[in-house]
Motif scaffolding. Structure first.
Motif: not given
Length: 205
Positions: A184-188
């Motif tokens: 959830k803490h990384i935008d992909v």
């Protein structure tokens, strides 16, 4: 193939990231960043829909897998695999790698249907209106009709008796395709983002 994230999942063909590491090292780096490897059996999921899904023409994508039509079924199945697909058969036919022969399990097969979509440069008679998942051994799972629901048919029965009904096949996933749950803490947004995420972490370490 460049994949677009869907449902917190992303499919990736690791070799296509062209990173200066072996594939196992790429996977290790993603796991260390909080990505989680997922195992999804596309064919088994499709077979479960035979028992549990009902057909309604024009079913909305968010109703899947409980209620589907042919293209929303395919969209949902590949979404579970971390592959985003558009809604309509003609749009789905534009993505992936074209398969002209030697279909493999998981390929998507298109044919004419009750309502055919076509581009302006195409003849209406060549429009695309129906889609199914190829299982191997000339078998196809597809959302057929209100009466039949989601069924498994021979490739010949799927195509029907109309001469020239076949509208092509596409391959969205390959043996080297891997699925990851996105932390959830990384935008992909796309699988190409993983390349730059890994490289940026390496540069800062």
């Amino acid at each position: 193939m460049l994949h677009r994230a869907v449902g917190g999942r992303i499919a990736v063909d690791v070799p296509e990231l062209a990173l200066p590491f072996p594939e196992n090292v790429v996977v290790e780096k993603l796991l260390a960043l909080g990505f989680e490897r997922l195992e999804v059996d596309l064919i088994e999921l499709a077979r479960l829909c035979i028992e549990h899904s009902t057909y309604r023409r024009g079913a909305r994508p968010q109703e899947a897998p409980e209620t589907v039509d042919c293209s929303s079924l395919v969209k949902w199945l590949f979404g579970e695999y971390g592959v985003w697909l558009p809604r309509r058969t003609i749009q789905q036919r534009e993505l992936g790698h074209e398969v002209s022969e030697c279909f493999a399990a998981g390929d998507v097969v298109f044919c004419s249907g009750r309502q055919n979509w076509f581009y302006e440069h195409e003849h209406p008679a060549s429009g695309t209106g129906h889609v199914g998942i190829y299982l191997g051994n000339r078998r196809v799972i597809h959302a057929a009709s209100t009466k039949r629901g989601v069924v498994e048919d021979s490739l010949e029965d799927f195509l029907g008796t109309e001469p020239g009904a076949f509208r092509g096949a596409r391959r969205y996933i390959r043996p080297e395709t891997r699925i990851f749950k996105i932390p959830k803490h990384i935008d992909v947004e796309t699988s190409d983002d993983l390349r730059w995420i890994i490289l940026s972490r390496c540069a800062s370490s």
